[in-house]
Design an enzyme around this catalytic site. Sequence first.
Site, short mmCIF file in Angstrom:
data_model
loop_
_atom_site.label_atom_id
_atom_site.label_comp_id
_atom_site.label_asym_id
_atom_site.label_seq_id
_atom_site.Cartn_x
_atom_site.Cartn_y
_atom_site.Cartn_z
N SER A 190 -0.90 1.52 -2.24
CA SER A 190 -0.21 2.78 -1.95
C SER A 190 1.19 2.75 -2.54
O SER A 190 1.77 1.68 -2.79
CB SER A 190 -0.12 2.98 -0.44
OG SER A 190 0.75 4.04 -0.10
N TYR A 203 1.91 -0.42 8.12
CA TYR A 203 0.99 0.04 7.08
C TYR A 203 1.53 -0.34 5.70
O TYR A 203 0.80 -0.89 4.86
CB TYR A 203 0.80 1.55 7.20
CG TYR A 203 0.01 2.19 6.09
CD1 TYR A 203 -1.37 2.19 6.10
CD2 TYR A 203 0.66 2.84 5.03
CE1 TYR A 203 -2.11 2.80 5.10
CE2 TYR A 203 -0.06 3.45 4.02
CZ TYR A 203 -1.44 3.43 4.06
OH TYR A 203 -2.15 4.04 3.06
#
Length: 295
Positions: A190, A203
């Site tokens: 990401s 995360y």
Amino acid sequence: MTDARDPQDPTTAHPRPDFPQQGQEHPGWTGPMDPPPDHGENSYRGSGLLNDRKTVVTGGDSGIGRAVALAYAREGADVLFTYLPEEAEEARRTTALVEDAGRTAIAMPCDLREESACREVVDRAAGEFGRIDVLVNNAAYQMSQPDGIGAITTEQFDRVVHTNLYAMFWLCKMSVPHLPAGGSIINTTSVQAYKPSPHLLDYAMTKGAIVTFTQGLAQMLVGDGIRVNAVAPGPVWTPLIPATLPDTVEFGKQAPLGRPAQPAEMAPAYVFLASAHANFITAEVMNATGGTPLP
């Protein structure tokens, strides 16, 4: 059917925020989302890039996973995909898309936080397909905590790490014996790996680890003819967003393109990395961030 290959202005090709404020319970569902996500149902056209490939896609019920499963099927691949048991209706839609493309769909409900579940996925794929040509580690969990590290419970931290890292590690380890030379592993990292949002601390940490894992595993497997790469999406409009973020109104506005990606816009990266066109590409991260520069 429109054709995703036609030239488009990327700033206006898909909806731009502001979006309606909307929230859902985790894991989130596609149906209530406004605007509805685009997985390529009416635009993705295959070119035979993955003919007869046997593929595994985790988190294939919705979002990026559904778009990848659809694209792989239209490129000629059979697809085994995983989903959480509560996402059965979403999984039925993915199954229909794969089968409508004339390919085999195997939908497996499971919780990948359990090592035994990962073993069952690999055993099922290897048993039914005879081999695994492509493994896509896409399933992930996040939960926004605007109140900081003190609000991240051990339970949440465990869920994030087990879903995003343990499952990826187990699935890669178990799949390698079934991957032939020419096989491919594609992980999903990401933009958060490089530009972490404070409210997604845990995360973002796992997404950074995925980059390192991808680069290291690629070097480990290069002698076996197995390529390992990753895709780093920016903001993408999936059910995970209304299910885990408190504000959906301006989601994606921070991207230089001024909007979030649709899942359909991520799938071509996974197709390319799985295909023979990418034979000289391993240990790489393909950034698909909507213009945010990454290292």
